[in-house]
Motif scaffolding. Structure first.
Motif, mmCIF file in Angstrom:
data_model
loop_
_atom_site.group_PDB
_atom_site.id
_atom_site.type_symbol
_atom_site.label_atom_id
_atom_site.label_comp_id
_atom_site.label_asym_id
_atom_site.label_seq_id
_atom_site.Cartn_x
_atom_site.Cartn_y
_atom_site.Cartn_z
ATOM 1 N N THR A 182 0.705 -1.269 -0.038
ATOM 2 C CA THR A 182 0.185 0.012 0.000
ATOM 3 C C THR A 182 0.809 1.170 0.155
ATOM 4 O OG1 THR A 182 -1.553 -1.010 1.261
ATOM 5 C CG2 THR A 182 -1.765 1.319 1.237
ATOM 6 N N VAL A 193 0.712 3.884 -3.032
ATOM 7 C CA VAL A 193 0.176 5.381 -2.767
ATOM 8 C C VAL A 193 1.315 6.153 -2.618
ATOM 9 C CG1 VAL A 193 -0.812 6.866 -0.846
ATOM 10 C CG2 VAL A 193 -1.786 4.652 -1.214
ATOM 11 N N THR A 242 3.527 -6.467 -6.627
ATOM 12 C CA THR A 242 3.594 -5.298 -7.066
ATOM 13 C C THR A 242 4.023 -5.461 -8.838
ATOM 14 O OG1 THR A 242 5.857 -4.810 -6.581
ATOM 15 C CG2 THR A 242 4.043 -3.824 -5.222
#
Length: 568
Positions: free
Chosen positions: A304, A308, A370
């Motif tokens: 996260t 972000v 990812t």
């Protein structure tokens, strides 16, 4: 033969697992790096249902060689000239992302209650996106020629350079055990000095050497010569105190400026692929599935933070560079993954013994996840831009519109050109002078003192040193003084002449200081005497025609070698 059996069995197991997984991941249209990691998990000690590697030390040695060849190949694709041509947009974007993501990584590690070293290394790991994965994704999606793709790929090149610097910084912190600003500054300054020195010497010597022996360079001899020089630089870098991978990268970047760069890259690629595969398999061998299950929460938090953080800092960086919101979102959505350098930095922490055991498998898990979401994130950039245009106020949209470069006067253009060329040449000549001082004082002088001890030995060393550096001292003072930009500004007159005289005086003072430092190495006389001798040397060098010829000769060879690839 019995002593070789474990090594051969391990290599056979690694390559068979890698073969099976790469075929599977190729069929699944996924990056091969992930296949190597899965192969490493299967061949590693944490799964009892599959055969396991016997001698982990041999695998570690091969993986270290793999890092060397990976960085050598990366250097072959890198060009110092590209860095100078990138412009401010790439530099602003890359620095914004890297500094922001380091803060994100350190913050996430602190939230998880990890040690300071784990947090620092995590910051370094999440700061670098994956050049290989993004390049492949753009190729598969037909986006490589898009303007935002060119920007992203340029940012990735600069991030790779920053990663090399970061590895040196992290190594310094790990060895010293603390974070001291002055010590970090000294380490970075030392690294920049040596990379520029090696590059200058390499560009002066290696292209000339390759031209001389080109008729003798078959593919076999070219491979042997290039790998021999690569490993020689690895040894030199290690002896000086840098990582072996750093030396391999430097030698690769030197070869990148020669006309043989593409040929060398083609010849080295199979070697790189073989040992690179072993390296990534060894990464997978360090992954404990049980540990990933145990640390699932931190893994999700790190993922996260990466997504972000890259979206925020990537968008801000590109907008600050004046490229507009659409390009900013397309770029930032492309960068939401970590890859090769995350593994290399993780391996650095493990080899230095300063990071926890769980960090390596956690980072590998983050990289795998990812990487899988990268193509989907790239596709989401378009809808995200359309949504932003609908919900953002018009005043904010105006602020994020592309910025046109301000118009500059002809005089300003002359100054930009003059100062850029002047600074580059002054830095190069200063590095050569400092390196010459160090070599003669540390390596030559002790042998001279053994043969001719006392005063005469010092005189001979001082005289030899001054003769060697005199052409470069002259070049520092006189560089660009007869260029078109300098003469044009001088003809315009007024305040321009005052500024031009100031640049000459500053360079004269620098040359004088360097000459004084050279004399001071062997004679600690009074400042007045040293100043007098140094002034005579610098002034004599300026007005001696022989010094001008020597400077022009060295500069011509260097520039010809540097531009050789562009001339082909």
């Amino acid at each position: 033969m019995s002593e070789l059996e474990p090594m051969i069995m391990d290599l056979a197991l690694i390559l068979m697992c890698a073969s099976a997984m790469t075929l599977l991941f190729k069929w699944m249209k996924q990056p091969l790096v992930l296949g190597y990691i899965v192969a490493g998990i299967l061949a590693g000690p944490h799964l009892s249902i599959t055969p396991t590697v016997i001698d982990h030390e041999n695998v570690k040695m091969w993986s270290d060689i793999g890092v060397i060849f990976l960085l050598f190949a990366l250097g072959l694709e890198f060009s110092f000239k590209k860095i100078f041509k990138m412009g401010s947009a790439v530099i602003i974007t890359a620095l914004t992302i890297v500094m922001g993501m380091i803060v994100v990584g350190v913050s996430v590690g602190s939230m998880c209650g990890w040690s300071r070293m784990d947090c620092l290394f995590l910051g370094g790991m999440v700061a670098m996106s994956s050049t290989t994965i993004i390049f492949k994704a753009y190729t598969d999606m037909g986006l490589r020629q898009q303007p935002f793709a060119q920007l992203v790929l340029s940012v990735l090149i600069l991030e790779d350079i920053i990663a090399i610097v970061l590895m040196v910084v992290l190594s310094t912190i790990a060895v010293s055990g603390n974070v001291e600003g002055m010590q970090l500054f000294e380490s970075i300054s030392k690294m920049v000095f040596f990379i520029l020195l090696w590059f200058i010497v390499g560009i002066f010597v290696i292209p000339t050497l390759l031209r001389k022996v080109r008729p003798l360079l078959s593919d076999e001899t070219m491979l042997v010569v290039s790998l021999g020089l690569c490993l020689t630089m690895v040894v030199v870098a290690s002896q000086v105190g840098f990582s072996p991978a750093f030396g391999a990268f430097v030698m690769g970047s030197i070869f990148a400026e020669t006309v043989e760069a593409e040929r060398i890259h083609k010849l080295v690629s199979p070697v790189r692929d073989l040992f690179g595969a072993i390296f990534f398999v060894s990464v997978g061998m360090m992954v404990d599935p049980q540990m990933i299950i145990e640390y699932w929460a931190p893994i999700l938090v790190i993922i996260t933070g990466i997504v972000v953080g890259q979206l925020f800092f990537g968008t801000i960086g590109v907008i600050m560079a004046g490229k507009g919101l659409k390009v900013a979102l397309q770029s930032s959505f492309s960068l939401t993954q970590i890859g090769e350098f995350a593994f290399i930095i993780a391996g650095l922490g493990t080899s230095l013994g300063v990071t926890s055991d769980f960090l390596y498998p956690v980072v590998v898990a983050v990289s795998v996840i990812t990487t899988f979401i990268t193509p989907y994130m790239i596709r989401l950039a378009g809808p995200a831009y359309e949504l932003s245009c609908k919900i953002m106020p018009s005043s904010v949209l105006k602020l994020t519109a592309p910025k046109e470069a301000p118009l500059t006067t002809r005089e300003t253009q002359h100054w930009h050109y003059l100062l850029k060329r002047m600074c580059i040449k002054v830095v190069i000549y200063t590095i050569v002078v400092v390196a010459t001082n160090t070599i003669i004082a540390e390596l030559v002088a002790p042998y001279v003192y053994e043969i001719i001890p006392g005063l005469w030995g010092k005189i001979i060393c001082t005289f030899s040193l001054l003769v060697c550096i005199a052409p470069f001292l002259r070049a520092i003072v006189m560089t660009q003084n007869t260029s078109v930009a300098f003469l044009t500004l001088w003809v315009i007159g007024g305040l321009h002449r005052v500024k031009l005289v100031a640049t000459v005086l500053i360079r004269f003072m620098l040359a004088l200081y360097l000459a004084m430092s050279a004399v001071w190495l062997f004679f600690q006389w009074s400042i007045a005497v040293i100043l007098f001798i140094s002034t005579l040397l610098v002034v004599g060098a300026i007005f001696t025609q022989d010094m001008k010829q020597k400077t022009d000769y060295f500069e011509k060879i260097f520039l010809n070698n540097l531009n050789e690839r562009g001339e082909e």
